[in-house]
Design an enzyme around this catalytic site. Structure first.
Site, mmCIF file in Angstrom:
data_model
loop_
_atom_site.group_PDB
_atom_site.id
_atom_site.type_symbol
_atom_site.label_atom_id
_atom_site.label_comp_id
_atom_site.label_asym_id
_atom_site.label_seq_id
_atom_site.Cartn_x
_atom_site.Cartn_y
_atom_site.Cartn_z
ATOM 1 N N ALA A 169 -9.676 -26.807 7.506
ATOM 2 C CA ALA A 169 -9.506 -27.086 6.079
ATOM 3 C C ALA A 169 -8.062 -27.426 5.726
ATOM 4 C CB ALA A 169 -9.978 -25.898 5.255
ATOM 5 N N ASP A 171 -5.379 -15.525 7.793
ATOM 6 C CA ASP A 171 -4.419 -15.122 8.825
ATOM 7 C C ASP A 171 -3.041 -14.952 8.174
ATOM 8 O OD1 ASP A 171 -2.717 -14.892 11.011
ATOM 9 O OD2 ASP A 171 -3.796 -16.383 12.199
ATOM 10 N N ILE A 177 -12.720 -22.544 11.340
ATOM 11 C CA ILE A 177 -12.091 -23.300 12.418
ATOM 12 C C ILE A 177 -12.533 -22.844 13.804
ATOM 13 C CG2 ILE A 177 -10.047 -21.819 12.616
ATOM 14 C CD1 ILE A 177 -8.361 -24.373 12.928
#
Length: 247
Positions: free
Chosen positions: A129, A151, A94
């Site tokens: 995603a 994360d 990302i």
């Protein structure tokens, strides 16, 4: 040999010693808000993906079968390409600069290995995603998915942002073929427990036994192939691994 534009651009930030891009030109925050409205170009449906632009040597029968979700700086993606030269692997990241680094890294590796056609089987795209996975993959297309050091979103209010949750697990099951595998690795025990809890509660996944996990040839590579994994090893941190099968 004629180099393409992306290969030429990659050369401007490469090391004269290794021939690979240098991370100092691609620094970015460790994580990105997956809920924010980032600007992405994404296909309306899997049939619209121009895979040939990512894999110049792809043939009509080939399709992407391995997906490294949140691929970071691409260390594990490169390892996948080396371990499975006949499989197409995609990294999805990302963060802008990090995905740029992986794209440039792959371009540099292809250039260095132009005589062998190595690394033609890996590619990276910048995307979210958590939102657009079904836009890229058909039903039952993927054989393996990897979620390595995602994360942890420590605050309870942000747990809904975790990339493993009940709603998203159904999307992952859609793009995974029966018998396909989901590999998860983290250095955060609380997140590991969250992942195991959610995946074992979902009706379409079962956890591999310890014996099957150890026997998987990918397992040893999960610990140090990625940059995040190598950092955990250097810091003598813990690794928490769980692999699940799509049923």
């Amino acid at each position: 040999m004629v180099t393409n534009k992306k290969e030429d651009e990659a050369l401007s930030t490469t090391s004269a010693v290794t021939g690979l891009p240098q991370k100092r030109f691609y620094r970015q925050r460790a994580h990105s808000n997956p809920i924010a409205d980032h600007s992405f170009d994404y296909p309306a449906r899997p049939e619209d993906v121009d895979w040939r632009s990512l894999y110049p040597s792809i043939n009509d029968e080939q399709q992407v079968e391995f997906a490294d979700i949140g691929c970071g700086y691409g260390g594990f993606l490169v390892t996948l390409g080396e371990m499975y030269p006949k499989k197409l692997s995609i990294g999805m990241e990302i963060r802008v600069k990090v995905s740029d680094y992986v794209v440039d890294r792959i371009a540099a590796l292809r250039l260095k290995n132009s005589e062998t056609a190595a690394y033609q089987n890996i590619a990276c795209i910048r995307t979210n995603a958590m939102k657009y996975l079904p836009n890229y993959f058909r039903k039952s297309q993927l054989e393996k998915m990897f979620f390595l050091y995602p994360d942890p979103h420590f605050k309870r209010a942000k747990h809904k942002w975790r990339i493993i949750n009940q709603a998203l697990l159904s999307e992952y099951a859609y793009v995974l073929r029966t018998g396909g595998l989901v590999y998860t690795m983290t250095d955060v025990e609380d997140l590991h427990k969250w992942i195991v809890s959610h995946m074992t509660q979902h009706p379409l996944y079962e956890r591999l036994s310890d014996e099957a996990t150890k026997a998987d040839p990918i397992t040893p590579k999960l610990y140090q192939s990625s940059e995040e994994g190598a950092k955990v090893v250097r810091n003598k941190g813990d690794h928490f691994l769980a692999i699940f099968r799509r049923i």
